[in-house]
Design a protein around this motif. Sequence first.
Motif, PDB file in Angstrom:
ATOM      1  N   THR A 133      31.930  -9.574  -9.271  1.00 51.16           N
ATOM      2  CA  THR A 133      31.175  -8.331  -9.156  1.00 51.16           C
ATOM      3  C   THR A 133      31.424  -7.692  -7.792  1.00 51.16           C
ATOM      4  O   THR A 133      32.204  -8.185  -6.985  1.00 51.16           O
ATOM      5  CB  THR A 133      29.676  -8.604  -9.343  1.00 51.16           C
ATOM      6  OG1 THR A 133      29.281  -9.650  -8.442  1.00 51.16           O
ATOM      7  CG2 THR A 133      29.378  -9.032 -10.767  1.00 51.16           C
ATOM      8  N   ASP A 134      30.731  -6.579  -7.539  1.00 52.06           N
ATOM      9  CA  ASP A 134      30.859  -5.908  -6.244  1.00 52.06           C
ATOM     10  C   ASP A 134      30.101  -6.637  -5.137  1.00 52.06           C
ATOM     11  O   ASP A 134      30.404  -6.453  -3.957  1.00 52.06           O
ATOM     12  CB  ASP A 134      30.319  -4.473  -6.328  1.00 52.06           C
ATOM     13  CG  ASP A 134      31.149  -3.580  -7.241  1.00 52.06           C
ATOM     14  OD1 ASP A 134      32.372  -3.800  -7.331  1.00 52.06           O
ATOM     15  OD2 ASP A 134      30.568  -2.668  -7.859  1.00 52.06           O
ATOM     16  N   GLY A 135      29.094  -7.413  -5.531  1.00 51.36           N
ATOM     17  CA  GLY A 135      28.295  -8.090  -4.520  1.00 51.36           C
ATOM     18  C   GLY A 135      27.419  -9.159  -5.122  1.00 51.36           C
ATOM     19  O   GLY A 135      27.179  -9.193  -6.338  1.00 51.36           O
ATOM     20  N   VAL A 149      20.788  -9.602   2.647  1.00 55.22           N
ATOM     21  CA  VAL A 149      21.149 -11.025   2.615  1.00 55.22           C
ATOM     22  C   VAL A 149      22.113 -11.145   1.446  1.00 55.22           C
ATOM     23  O   VAL A 149      21.778 -11.599   0.361  1.00 55.22           O
ATOM     24  CB  VAL A 149      19.940 -11.956   2.397  1.00 55.22           C
ATOM     25  CG1 VAL A 149      20.279 -13.370   2.890  1.00 55.22           C
ATOM     26  CG2 VAL A 149      18.696 -11.445   3.078  1.00 55.22           C
ATOM     27  N   ALA A 150      23.360 -10.730   1.677  1.00 56.77           N
ATOM     28  CA  ALA A 150      24.273 -10.543   0.561  1.00 56.77           C
ATOM     29  C   ALA A 150      25.722 -10.674   0.997  1.00 56.77           C
ATOM     30  O   ALA A 150      26.055 -10.551   2.179  1.00 56.77           O
ATOM     31  CB  ALA A 150      24.047  -9.163  -0.055  1.00 56.77           C
ATOM     32  N   ALA A 151      26.584 -10.943   0.018  1.00 56.82           N
ATOM     33  CA  ALA A 151      28.034 -10.908   0.212  1.00 56.82           C
ATOM     34  C   ALA A 151      28.589  -9.814  -0.682  1.00 56.82           C
ATOM     35  O   ALA A 151      28.210  -9.708  -1.859  1.00 56.82           O
ATOM     36  CB  ALA A 151      28.651 -12.258  -0.146  1.00 56.82           C
ATOM     37  N   TYR A 152      29.476  -8.993  -0.145  1.00 57.96           N
ATOM     38  CA  TYR A 152      30.013  -7.844  -0.874  1.00 57.96           C
ATOM     39  C   TYR A 152      31.535  -7.825  -0.791  1.00 57.96           C
ATOM     40  O   TYR A 152      32.134  -8.329   0.170  1.00 57.96           O
ATOM     41  CB  TYR A 152      29.508  -6.529  -0.277  1.00 57.96           C
ATOM     42  CG  TYR A 152      28.027  -6.311  -0.348  1.00 57.96           C
ATOM     43  CD1 TYR A 152      27.411  -5.819  -1.500  1.00 57.96           C
ATOM     44  CD2 TYR A 152      27.216  -6.575   0.766  1.00 57.96           C
ATOM     45  CE1 TYR A 152      26.042  -5.592  -1.550  1.00 57.96           C
ATOM     46  CE2 TYR A 152      25.850  -6.356   0.722  1.00 57.96           C
ATOM     47  CZ  TYR A 152      25.266  -5.870  -0.431  1.00 57.96           C
ATOM     48  OH  TYR A 152      23.908  -5.650  -0.477  1.00 57.96           O
ATOM     49  N   ARG A 158      32.993   0.243   1.064  1.00 60.83           N
ATOM     50  CA  ARG A 158      33.643   1.435   1.628  1.00 60.83           C
ATOM     51  C   ARG A 158      33.659   2.579   0.618  1.00 60.83           C
ATOM     52  O   ARG A 158      33.439   3.746   0.985  1.00 60.83           O
ATOM     53  CB  ARG A 158      35.056   1.085   2.090  1.00 60.83           C
ATOM     54  CG  ARG A 158      35.076   0.123   3.265  1.00 60.83           C
ATOM     55  CD  ARG A 158      36.483  -0.042   3.845  1.00 60.83           C
ATOM     56  NE  ARG A 158      36.407  -0.919   5.007  1.00 60.83           N
ATOM     57  CZ  ARG A 158      36.618  -2.224   4.987  1.00 60.83           C
ATOM     58  NH1 ARG A 158      36.938  -2.815   3.834  1.00 60.83           N
ATOM     59  NH2 ARG A 158      36.516  -2.949   6.075  1.00 60.83           N
ATOM     60  N   ARG A 159      33.906   2.242  -0.610  1.00 58.64           N
ATOM     61  CA  ARG A 159      33.922   3.278  -1.657  1.00 58.64           C
ATOM     62  C   ARG A 159      32.572   3.979  -1.753  1.00 58.64           C
ATOM     63  O   ARG A 159      32.492   5.216  -1.727  1.00 58.64           O
ATOM     64  CB  ARG A 159      34.263   2.618  -3.002  1.00 58.64           C
ATOM     65  CG  ARG A 159      34.294   3.574  -4.190  1.00 58.64           C
ATOM     66  CD  ARG A 159      34.323   2.792  -5.481  1.00 58.64           C
ATOM     67  NE  ARG A 159      33.046   2.151  -5.780  1.00 58.64           N
ATOM     68  CZ  ARG A 159      32.910   0.896  -6.221  1.00 58.64           C
ATOM     69  NH1 ARG A 159      33.979   0.123  -6.389  1.00 58.64           N
ATOM     70  NH2 ARG A 159      31.713   0.410  -6.479  1.00 58.64           N
ATOM     71  N   GLU A 160      31.491   3.202  -1.828  1.00 52.86           N
ATOM     72  CA  GLU A 160      30.166   3.799  -1.987  1.00 52.86           C
ATOM     73  C   GLU A 160      29.716   4.523  -0.723  1.00 52.86           C
ATOM     74  O   GLU A 160      29.084   5.582  -0.793  1.00 52.86           O
ATOM     75  CB  GLU A 160      29.150   2.726  -2.372  1.00 52.86           C
ATOM     76  CG  GLU A 160      29.354   2.165  -3.767  1.00 52.86           C
ATOM     77  CD  GLU A 160      29.346   3.251  -4.830  1.00 52.86           C
ATOM     78  OE1 GLU A 160      28.412   4.081  -4.821  1.00 52.86           O
ATOM     79  OE2 GLU A 160      30.276   3.285  -5.660  1.00 52.86           O
ATOM     80  N   LEU A 183      26.492  -0.143  -7.159  1.00 50.91           N
ATOM     81  CA  LEU A 183      27.243  -1.389  -7.144  1.00 50.91           C
ATOM     82  C   LEU A 183      26.857  -2.287  -8.318  1.00 50.91           C
ATOM     83  O   LEU A 183      25.692  -2.312  -8.741  1.00 50.91           O
ATOM     84  CB  LEU A 183      26.988  -2.153  -5.835  1.00 50.91           C
ATOM     85  CG  LEU A 183      27.415  -1.454  -4.539  1.00 50.91           C
ATOM     86  CD1 LEU A 183      26.975  -2.286  -3.338  1.00 50.91           C
ATOM     87  CD2 LEU A 183      28.918  -1.225  -4.517  1.00 50.91           C
ATOM     88  N   HIS A 184      27.826  -3.041  -8.804  1.00 49.45           N
ATOM     89  CA  HIS A 184      27.587  -4.060  -9.828  1.00 49.45           C
ATOM     90  C   HIS A 184      27.291  -5.368  -9.100  1.00 49.45           C
ATOM     91  O   HIS A 184      28.174  -5.920  -8.425  1.00 49.45           O
ATOM     92  CB  HIS A 184      28.819  -4.201 -10.724  1.00 49.45           C
ATOM     93  CG  HIS A 184      28.653  -5.217 -11.814  1.00 49.45           C
ATOM     94  ND1 HIS A 184      29.721  -5.872 -12.397  1.00 49.45           N
ATOM     95  CD2 HIS A 184      27.536  -5.682 -12.436  1.00 49.45           C
ATOM     96  CE1 HIS A 184      29.265  -6.715 -13.305  1.00 49.45           C
ATOM     97  NE2 HIS A 184      27.954  -6.608 -13.356  1.00 49.45           N
ATOM     98  N   LEU A 185      26.065  -5.870  -9.192  1.00 53.71           N
ATOM     99  CA  LEU A 185      25.598  -6.959  -8.340  1.00 53.71           C
ATOM    100  C   LEU A 185      25.229  -8.217  -9.127  1.00 53.71           C
ATOM    101  O   LEU A 185      24.720  -8.134 -10.249  1.00 53.71           O
ATOM    102  CB  LEU A 185      24.382  -6.502  -7.535  1.00 53.71           C
ATOM    103  CG  LEU A 185      24.616  -5.317  -6.602  1.00 53.71           C
ATOM    104  CD1 LEU A 185      23.295  -4.845  -6.003  1.00 53.71           C
ATOM    105  CD2 LEU A 185      25.601  -5.677  -5.498  1.00 53.71           C
TER     106      LEU A 185
END
Length: 313
Positions: A133-135, A149-152, A158-160, A183-185
Amino acid sequence: MTSYEPAGAAGADLAAPGADLAYDAVVLAGGAARRLGGADKPGVRVGGRALLERVLAACADARTTVVVADPRPTARPVTWAREDPPGGGPLAALGAGLRPTTARDVVVLSADLPFLTAGTVRRLLTALRAAGTDGALLTDADGRDQPLVAAYRASALRRELTTLTTAHDGLTGLPLRRLTAGLHLTRVPDPVASFDCDTWDDIAAARARIREHGPVLDEWISAVKDELGIELDVDTGVLLDLARDAAHNVARPGAPLTTFLVGYAAAQAGGGPEAVAEAARKATALALAWPDEDASDPKPGDTSGAQPGTDAG
């Protein structure tokens, strides 16, 4: 329009071949902390360590760590960035922090996470890569998303960010939900690691949890190492065993004094984990032999220890 390209060729991962597990980290530490009365929140100590230092320790293996805030002393080197104008909100700060990064994946963290660990960061990266996914972000005890508190995927961020900059003539003042909505999370529940410190009640709760329920000894050792500027991982079990043996076989005050001398000797020998282990081994052998010293002496009238050809009398 501002484009959020990395410092490198078209956003390519500049790591060496096989470094597909590499990541960069962006830590947002420049907020106003209004609910703390404007206190220096990243510098507030929990369990003996500043909140910012705790977060930096959790992402210590990042290839590049960017902290978005005014520069301050930190236990390890980081790259400093600042949104323009300062105080422009989390999206503007993220845009500024993302620019020096080059890795394919970026871990984004706030600077007020007392229970964040390296294991949490690895879990987020693993979830991101497994799901495609995106993140991947943590959710808190109430099931709420925690986008800081995330990984992307850096390319998705950059796109968003570029899309939002174009639509709103900049990122200043935009809420984080504008970013995550595009984003698709993947969501990773974790009520402990997602706990952040927005109020003094939160700070008090975090301090109490660490002192009463957490691995107090590990927290204390980490805090002391930060305070003394030491980056050394040693087998604390060996040192604790040495302290026990010195206290039991010699005298209680021998425990702290002996471990101090071991540390001093290890520093003179180069200061690495091997030097600590070797000094501890020698001191342990001495402590174990200490009570047997008298027993090894020849008793009166005992000539069994006399060397051949010598006068035992």
